[in-house]
Design an enzyme around this catalytic site. Structure first.
Site, PDB file in Angstrom:
ATOM      1  N   CYS A   1       1.061  -1.075  -0.055  1.00 63.91           N
ATOM      2  CA  CYS A   1      -0.116   0.068   0.025  1.00 63.91           C
ATOM      3  C   CYS A   1       0.872   1.252  -0.056  1.00 63.91           C
ATOM      4  CB  CYS A   1      -0.908   0.069   1.163  1.00 63.91           C
ATOM      5  SG  CYS A   1      -1.876   1.361   1.239  1.00 63.91           S
TER       6      CYS A   1
ATOM      7  N   HIS B   1       7.996  11.066  -4.422  1.00 67.50           N
ATOM      8  CA  HIS B   1       8.247   9.660  -4.077  1.00 67.50           C
ATOM      9  C   HIS B   1       7.272   8.763  -4.381  1.00 67.50           C
ATOM     10  CE1 HIS B   1      10.551   6.438  -1.904  1.00 67.50           C
ATOM     11  NE2 HIS B   1       9.365   6.250  -1.420  1.00 67.50           N
TER      12      HIS B   1
END
Length: 168
Positions: free
Chosen positions: A90, A98
């Site tokens: 997740c 990022h």
């Protein structure tokens, strides 16, 4: 009113898969979400009598393809070689780019595994903007992605067995 996609929420096309095995590679990040993805896949695999399930934890999503490839290489030609892999993670958007790099890397990594390994690798990585969106994919309005990933693995193993047996 439910708006989730139900295309893989049924057992249509799943054969009896005696001897099938699944390796699940999952991340350390967002543990409570990952635990629910794992629980959902466990329910479906148990329902279909898949008892050979190996679970491997890696630090993050980018490491998943490496772990899958290494597991495949190390078990080649042994009884430990799996019938499919499931990748669980997740990735939650933060305030930097990022998120984009991680999502791109894991997507490309799993795609590459599907093109190079002779068994399927199921993409069960949630890429969401916030925790609420992840929860919506753990039995909320967008279904349960852990269950759906396990169903996809079962359907792909069935597909492969039908293909090999000449029944397709």
């Amino acid at each position: 009113m439910s708006v989730h996609n139900t295309s893989v929420l049924n057992d249509t096309g799943i054969l009896q898969l005696e001897g099938a095995s699944v390796v699940i590679v999952y991340t350390e990040w967002n543990e409570f979400i990952i635990n629910e993805l794992l629980a959902g896949s466990d329910r479906i695999l148990a329902k279909h009598n898949i008892t050979s399930v190996v679970k491997i934890q890696v630090p993050g999503a980018v490491e998943i393809p490496f772990a899958i490839k290494q597991y495949w290489e190390e078990t080649k030609g042994t009884s430990k070689q799996p019938s499919s892999f499931i990748a669980f993670g997740c990735v939650i958007r933060g305030g930097t780019p990022h998120f984009d790099y991680v999502c791109k890397a894991i997507t490309e990594g799993v795609t590459q595994l599907n093109l190079t390994l002779p068994v399927p690798t199921i993409f069960g990585v949630l890429t969401v903007n916030n925790v609420e969106q992840a929860e919506e994919r753990l039995g909320g309005i967008h279904g349960h992605k852990g269950e759906e990933a396990a169903l996809a693995a079962l359907k792909m193993m069935s597909f492969q067995r039908q293909l090999v047996s000449g029944k397709l």
